[in-house]
Design an enzyme around this catalytic site. Structure first.
Site, PDB file in Angstrom:
ATOM      1  N   GLU A 187       0.494  -1.179  -0.287  1.00  0.00           N
ATOM      2  CA  GLU A 187      -0.136  -0.217   0.237  1.00  0.00           C
ATOM      3  C   GLU A 187       0.696   1.296  -0.006  1.00  0.00           C
ATOM      4  OE1 GLU A 187      -2.692  -0.624   3.760  1.00  0.00           O
ATOM      5  OE2 GLU A 187      -3.829  -1.587   2.247  1.00  0.00           O
ATOM      6  N   GLU A 198       7.524 -21.463   8.324  1.00  0.00           N
ATOM      7  CA  GLU A 198       7.901 -20.623   9.189  1.00  0.00           C
ATOM      8  C   GLU A 198       9.006 -21.396  10.099  1.00  0.00           C
ATOM      9  OE1 GLU A 198       4.968 -21.458  12.798  1.00  0.00           O
ATOM     10  OE2 GLU A 198       4.054 -20.717  10.951  1.00  0.00           O
TER      11      GLU A 198
END
Length: 335
Positions: A110, A141
């Site tokens: 963004e 992960e």
């Protein structure tokens, strides 16, 4: 990219041990985490009405801002360090797995339309790569090595800032990113939702927003995710304010990539200058759509080339450019 499993990671779903760790040890470790705690008072929440569950959930969410507020000094210090490095060409890099990783990618994505940054200036890394945004990548992960490889692929420098994000504060990918970044001299931030976390200890700036146990046991996409989003909003937004990407509370570096943003650009110029529609259109046309340039042209009464020169000299800070050209400015008329 193929992920590599750490020595402390269980080898697979059918095995009780992997390397030097065991599932029993991992369960015991999770049991110590506030974010994983079981809440017996909510054990029959599924028996409540939909509105009662919604009210309970809303009440939980209301506690998050206070938890963030408790970490404001740490957040501010991390922002100042990040802005200092970005001012000399560094990047802001988020690294996390699962929800935490997705939130980092979201915040990074963004920044270009909001602040007209290059997509390479703010980067989101998620364990397992882009496909992990929508589909879980098993084992990703759990790898510190994968994090190091992902950072090396970006050509990490000492001017960069790496923010490891993990609700538990124990995710190997996030910790590995921070540890590797420190070996490269980069600034490191560890954002977690448990006190005294391994991630916070590994980073120069530990931000531990303790939101407490979740409504659904261990579902850290809830309060922990909300807290992480709030902190990431601060990290990117305030860093951009420090870099001169705003004028007052106006997004003067907004990139007008669609009709809504083109309309917003004109409104921003109007709010900053009180100029007529005709003057705004003329300035934006001469400025090739650059809002900051158009505002400076109108307020300082200069042409586009002069405005761009002033902005270059002031390193993109509109208020500084105005001050250097005129004795004083009152700033945006409505800010």
């Amino acid at each position: 990219m193929t992920s590599t499993t750490d020595a402390t990671t269980p080898a697979g779903p059918g095995n009780s041990t992997g390397g030097s760790g065991t599932y029993g040890e991992l369960r015991a470790q999770l049991a110590t985490l506030t974010t994983e705690a079981f809440r017996p008072e909510l054990a029959e929440i599924d028996q409540l009405s939909t509105e009662e569950i919604a009210r309970t959930m809303n009440g939980e969410d209301n506690t998050v801002p206070g938890a963030v507020a408790a970490q404001l000094p740490q957040i501010a210090a991390a922002i100042d360090g990040t802005a200092e490095r970005m001012a000399r060409g560094g990047r802001l890099i988020y690294a996390g797995a699962g929800t935490a990783g997705r939130l980092g990618v979201l915040d990074a994505s963004e920044c270009p339309p909001t602040f007209n940054t290059d997509p390479a200036d703010v980067v989101g890394l998620i364990a397992g790569g882009p496909s992990a945004m929508v589909t879980a990548v098993e084992g990703a992960e759990d790898s510190k090595q994968l994090a190091a490889e992902d950072l090396d692929s970006l050509g990490l420098t000492a001017d960069d800032t790496v923010v490891g994000i993990s609700a538990s504060g124990r995710t190997p990918y996030a910790i590995g990113a921070v540890e590797h970044a420190r070996t490269r001299g980069a600034l490191t931030v560890g954002l977690s939702c448990n006190a005294d976390s391994a991630l916070g200890s590994a980073a120069e700036h530990g931000i531990e927003v303790v939101v407490g146990p979740e409504l659904l046991t261990g579902s850290t996409r809830l309060k922990a995710g909300t807290a992480q989003k709030l902190v990431l909003n601060m990290l990117s937004t305030i860093t951009m304010i420090r870099l001169g990407k705003t004028y007052g509370n106006l997004m003067v570096d907004v990139r007008a990539s669609n009709e809504k943003l083109r309309a917003r650009s004109r409104r921003i110029v109007a709010l900053a200058t009180d100029a007529s529609d005709e003057a705004i259109e003329s300035a934006l046309t001469a400025a090739d759509g650059e809002v900051k340039t158009a505002i400076l042209m109108i307020l300082a009464d200069v042409d586009a080339d002069t405005a761009n020169t002033l902005l270059t000299t002031s390193k993109g800070h509109l208020r500084a450019a105005l001050t250097s050209h005129t004795p004083a400015t009152d700033g945006p008329s409505t800010v």
